[in-house]
Design an enzyme around this catalytic site. Structure first.
Site, PDB file in Angstrom:
ATOM      1  N   ASP A   1      59.865  42.874 -48.064  1.00 29.72           N
ATOM      2  CA  ASP A   1      59.396  43.312 -46.738  1.00 29.72           C
ATOM      3  C   ASP A   1      60.186  44.515 -46.233  1.00 29.72           C
ATOM      4  OD1 ASP A   1      57.712  43.139 -44.564  1.00 29.72           O
ATOM      5  OD2 ASP A   1      58.958  41.700 -43.487  1.00 29.72           O
TER       6      ASP A   1
ATOM      7  N   ASN B   1      47.387  40.062 -45.470  1.00 28.16           N
ATOM      8  CA  ASN B   1      47.496  41.528 -45.542  1.00 28.16           C
ATOM      9  C   ASN B   1      46.132  42.220 -45.639  1.00 28.16           C
ATOM     10  OD1 ASN B   1      50.618  41.492 -47.470  1.00 28.16           O
ATOM     11  ND2 ASN B   1      50.322  41.627 -45.263  1.00 28.16           N
TER      12      ASN B   1
HETATM   13  C1  IPE Z   1      55.010  39.280 -46.166  1.00 29.09           C
HETATM   14  O1  IPE Z   1      55.261  40.377 -45.386  1.00 29.09           O
HETATM   15  C2  IPE Z   1      53.996  39.621 -47.222  1.00 29.09           C
HETATM   16  C3  IPE Z   1      54.475  40.454 -48.309  1.00 29.09           C
HETATM   17  C4  IPE Z   1      55.725  40.848 -48.461  1.00 29.09           C
HETATM   18  C5  IPE Z   1      53.493  40.832 -49.284  1.00 29.09           C
HETATM   19  P1  IPE Z   1      54.438  40.665 -44.037  1.00 29.09           P
HETATM   20  O2  IPE Z   1      54.976  41.927 -43.500  1.00 29.09           O
HETATM   21  O3  IPE Z   1      52.988  40.617 -44.294  1.00 29.09           O
HETATM   22  O4  IPE Z   1      54.861  39.416 -43.145  1.00 29.09           O
HETATM   23  P2  IPE Z   1      54.953  39.284 -41.561  1.00 29.09           P
HETATM   24  O5  IPE Z   1      53.667  39.819 -40.991  1.00 29.09           O
HETATM   25  O6  IPE Z   1      56.122  40.095 -41.124  1.00 29.09           O
HETATM   26  O7  IPE Z   1      55.167  37.829 -41.307  1.00 29.09           O
HETATM   27  C1  IPE Z   2      55.998  44.776 -47.289  1.00 30.68           C
HETATM   28  O1  IPE Z   2      56.312  45.773 -46.374  1.00 30.68           O
HETATM   29  C2  IPE Z   2      54.870  45.171 -48.209  1.00 30.68           C
HETATM   30  C3  IPE Z   2      53.608  44.464 -47.957  1.00 30.68           C
HETATM   31  C4  IPE Z   2      53.427  43.529 -47.079  1.00 30.68           C
HETATM   32  C5  IPE Z   2      52.468  44.860 -48.782  1.00 30.68           C
HETATM   33  P1  IPE Z   2      55.514  45.935 -45.009  1.00 30.68           P
HETATM   34  O2  IPE Z   2      54.339  46.816 -45.247  1.00 30.68           O
HETATM   35  O3  IPE Z   2      55.199  44.619 -44.420  1.00 30.68           O
HETATM   36  O4  IPE Z   2      56.587  46.705 -44.149  1.00 30.68           O
HETATM   37  P2  IPE Z   2      56.974  46.419 -42.629  1.00 30.68           P
HETATM   38  O5  IPE Z   2      57.348  44.973 -42.533  1.00 30.68           O
HETATM   39  O6  IPE Z   2      55.778  46.756 -41.817  1.00 30.68           O
HETATM   40  O7  IPE Z   2      58.134  47.315 -42.385  1.00 30.68           O
HETATM   41 MG    MG Z   3      56.210  43.393 -43.163  1.00 31.68          MG
END
Ligand code: IPE
Ligand code: IPE
Ligand code: MG
Length: 245
Positions: free
Chosen positions: A27, A75
């Protein structure tokens, strides 16, 4: 076997054995990019490089299973442009990383509801799964369109479907575990989450009943081999009790 070369600072606890299975919530890609004045997709591009570093570090450390959360069932609700960018990156890396996977004897696997992906992606995925199917040193498991609640729901449906027409509907914990996408591997010993959020975000809820958590604020694109080593050292100091004394 205890982790080689790692000192346990707590002399009262036995050195925890090396984790067999590490799961990672990757993340912080978007925030990493935003902080640099770049579009979120730049974070995903840099994040893909970090997957390679993590896989190499895990392979070097002799970890048997590495599961990385690449795309959650939630997502799909992100802007179409970001979803498309993630899909394009996936296809690109499936082909560009194949030689490295083969060289390092790493088998690619997936968990999640992959049937939701386009045919182009499913074909690219299947090709890499097939070409690495003989590799035995490590399984790199991509969680794709993965959500734990979705996985458990699919498992329950499949158990009921299998028992239809028989009077033999026996459900034990083993039955449920055997119908989950993760049935081929042990539960994670260690969860690493980058980006600082202290939540599971629908990742491996059943499987992480007794998993050790290691959360760092470092955003995923900055995750280094050194960070991976630090997680292993921290894990070696944990005392896993599983509810016993
Ligand atoms: C978790 O991250 C999913 C992945 C790393 C693929 P998210 O960014 O989607 O999770 P939340 O929304 O912060 O809980
Ligand atoms: C994790 O990074 C990757 C995926 C969930 C695909 P994020 O895209 O959630 O990055 P933040 O949490 O918005 O910084
Ligand atoms: Mg995220």
């Amino acid at each position: 076997m205890p982790l080689q070369g790692l000192e346990n600072t707590d002399k009262n606890s036995i050195l925890t054995e090396k984790p067999q299975h590490i799961a990672i919530i990757m993340d912080g890609n978007g925030r990493w990019a935003t902080a640099q004045g770049k579009p979120r997709t730049a974070g995903h591009i840099a994040g893909a490089e970090a997957v390679r570093r993590a896989a190499e570090a895990a392979r070097e450390a002799g970890i048997r299973y590495l599961t990385v959360y690449a795309f959650s069932s939630e997502n799909w609700h992100r802007p179409q442009e970001e979803v498309n960018a993630l899909m394009t990156l996936l296809v690109q890396h499936l082909s560009s990383e194949l030689p490295l996977l083969l060289k390092q004897d790493i088998r690619l696997r997936t968990i999640g509801n992959v049937s939701l992906f386009s045919e182009e992606i499913r074909t690219a995925l299947q090709e890499t799964l097939d070409k690495t199917a003989h590799c035995k040193s490590m399984d790199l498991v991509l969680a794709l369109s993965y959500g734990s609640r979705d996985e458990i729901t699919r498992a329950v449906r499949s158990i009921i479907k299998n028992a239809a027409g028989t009077d033999n509907l026996q459900i034990t914990e083993e039955t449920i575990a055997a119908h989950l996408d993760t049935s081929f591997m042990p539960d994670p010993d260690l969860l690493i989450r980058t980006g600082g959020e202290q939540r599971l975000s629908n990742f491996l809820l059943w499987q992480m009943a007794y998993t050790e958590f290691y959360i760092i604020t470092t955003p995923w694109p900055d995750f280094s081999k050194d960070d991976f080593q630090k997680a292993l050292v921290e894990y070696s100091k944990r005392n896993r009790r599983y509810g016993h004394v």
